[in-house]
Design an enzyme around this catalytic site. Structure first.
Site, PDB file in Angstrom:
ATOM      1  N   LYS A  74       2.837  -2.455   6.743  1.00 41.46           N
ATOM      2  CA  LYS A  74       2.729  -3.467   5.690  1.00 41.46           C
ATOM      3  C   LYS A  74       4.046  -3.681   4.973  1.00 41.46           C
ATOM      4  CE  LYS A  74      -2.144  -2.549   4.709  1.00 41.46           C
ATOM      5  NZ  LYS A  74      -3.085  -1.982   3.726  1.00 41.46           N
TER       6      LYS A  74
ATOM      7  N   SER B 163      -5.366  -5.843  -1.354  1.00 36.09           N
ATOM      8  CA  SER B 163      -4.077  -6.134  -2.001  1.00 36.09           C
ATOM      9  C   SER B 163      -3.401  -7.304  -1.298  1.00 36.09           C
ATOM     10  CB  SER B 163      -3.163  -4.909  -1.940  1.00 36.09           C
ATOM     11  OG  SER B 163      -3.767  -3.808  -2.542  1.00 36.09           O
TER      12      SER B 163
ATOM     13  N   HIS C 138      -9.778  -0.670  -5.836  1.00 43.32           N
ATOM     14  CA  HIS C 138      -9.137   0.659  -5.838  1.00 43.32           C
ATOM     15  C   HIS C 138      -9.578   1.456  -7.072  1.00 43.32           C
ATOM     16  CE1 HIS C 138      -5.628  -1.217  -3.429  1.00 43.32           C
ATOM     17  NE2 HIS C 138      -6.171  -0.325  -2.631  1.00 43.32           N
TER      18      HIS C 138
ATOM     19  N   ARG D 153     -14.957  -0.946   2.741  1.00 42.74           N
ATOM     20  CA  ARG D 153     -15.442  -2.279   2.375  1.00 42.74           C
ATOM     21  C   ARG D 153     -16.363  -2.863   3.420  1.00 42.74           C
ATOM     22  NH1 ARG D 153      -9.453  -4.360   1.518  1.00 42.74           N
ATOM     23  NH2 ARG D 153      -9.479  -3.182   3.444  1.00 42.74           N
TER      24      ARG D 153
HETATM   25  O1  PNS Z   1      -3.786   1.173   1.424  1.00 41.11           O
HETATM   26  P1  PNS Z   1      -3.580   1.396   2.899  1.00 41.11           P
HETATM   27  O2  PNS Z   1      -2.296   0.701   3.353  1.00 41.11           O
HETATM   28  O3  PNS Z   1      -4.760   1.006   3.728  1.00 41.11           O
HETATM   29  O4  PNS Z   1      -3.368   2.973   3.085  1.00 41.11           O
HETATM   30  C1  PNS Z   1      -3.125   3.541   4.355  1.00 41.11           C
HETATM   31  C2  PNS Z   1      -2.441   4.901   4.161  1.00 41.11           C
HETATM   32  C3  PNS Z   1      -1.116   4.712   3.429  1.00 41.11           C
HETATM   33  C4  PNS Z   1      -3.351   5.813   3.346  1.00 41.11           C
HETATM   34  C5  PNS Z   1      -2.206   5.501   5.573  1.00 41.11           C
HETATM   35  O5  PNS Z   1      -1.398   4.625   6.323  1.00 41.11           O
HETATM   36  C6  PNS Z   1      -1.541   6.881   5.496  1.00 41.11           C
HETATM   37  O6  PNS Z   1      -2.208   7.870   5.254  1.00 41.11           O
HETATM   38  N1  PNS Z   1      -0.202   6.920   5.653  1.00 41.11           N
HETATM   39  C7  PNS Z   1       0.577   8.125   5.545  1.00 41.11           C
HETATM   40  C8  PNS Z   1       1.127   8.569   6.905  1.00 41.11           C
HETATM   41  C9  PNS Z   1       0.068   9.307   7.690  1.00 41.11           C
HETATM   42  O7  PNS Z   1      -0.408  10.351   7.290  1.00 41.11           O
HETATM   43  N2  PNS Z   1      -0.297   8.720   8.851  1.00 41.11           N
HETATM   44  C10 PNS Z   1      -1.296   9.277   9.731  1.00 41.11           C
HETATM   45  C11 PNS Z   1      -2.681   8.777   9.359  1.00 41.11           C
HETATM   46  S1  PNS Z   1      -3.919   9.487  10.386  1.00 41.11           S
END
Ligand code: PNS
Length: 160
Positions: A41, A127, A17, A90
């Site tokens: 998660k 993570s 990150h 990744r």
């Molecule tokens: O670190 P992660 O868990 O891979 O991050 C994923 C995250 C939190 C960036 C994604 O789930 C997100 O953007 N969540 C916010 C809600 C949202 O906007 N959802 C629609 C995504 S198209």
């Protein structure tokens, strides 16, 4: 002002990150590291704990700030005048999911997504795996910033 957001769960932040945050900070005038809730998660650290660790590990980056958000990422971008989402890739399996989210976010709001190739040294890092390895006593010293390592050990000790 060219502003980008590096969104994620950051539960906790890893060296992977941090690499992406540093590289985004070199490309944009301002980068917001936003802790968002990923409902798929289960969290180990509270949002405040994640924010505190992120603030500490990014304190040497003057154009980076840390924030949290409950809701759609595109709404955060709209409210804070952010035109780009910067994320790390990744693997090919990451790509499928990230592309879908990038297209959805663009459809919803016009915000662009910049998918940056991860440093190969960190391509196995996540993570979730760091937490799992640490839970069973594995050595994650080189995978997370030192402050995160300390907090992770303390949190796991608290839980056992
Ligand atoms: O670190 P992660 O868990 O891979 O991050 C994923 C995250 C939190 C960036 C994604 O789930 C997100 O953007 N969540 C916010 C809600 C949202 O906007 N959802 C629609 C995504 S198209």
């Amino acid at each position: 002002m060219r502003r980008a957001v590096c969104p994620g769960s950051y539960d906790p932040a890893t060296n992977g990150h941090l690499d992406i945050i540093e590289r985004a900070a070199a490309l944009f005038d301002e980068v917001v590291v936003a802790v968002l809730i990923n409902k798929k998660k289960q969290g180990l650290f509270t949002i405040d704990e994640r924010l505190d660790m992120l603030r500490k590990v990014t304190q040497g980056l003057p154009n980076v700030r840390v924030d949290s958000w409950h809701g759609l990422l595109v709404d955060y971008c709209r409210e804070h005048d952010i035109a780009a989402i910067a994320k790390g890739l990744r693997s090919v399996s990451d790509f499928d999911y990230e592309l879908q989210m990038a297209q959805m976010n663009r459809e919803l709001s016009g915000v662009e997504t910049l998918l940056m190739s991860n440093n190969p040294a960190y391509s196995f890092l996540s993570s979730s795996l760091v937490k799992e390895v640490a839970t069973y006593g594995g050595d994650v010293t080189d995978m997370v910033p030192p402050i995160v390592h300390e907090r992770l050990k303390a949190k796991l000790a608290e839980q056992s």
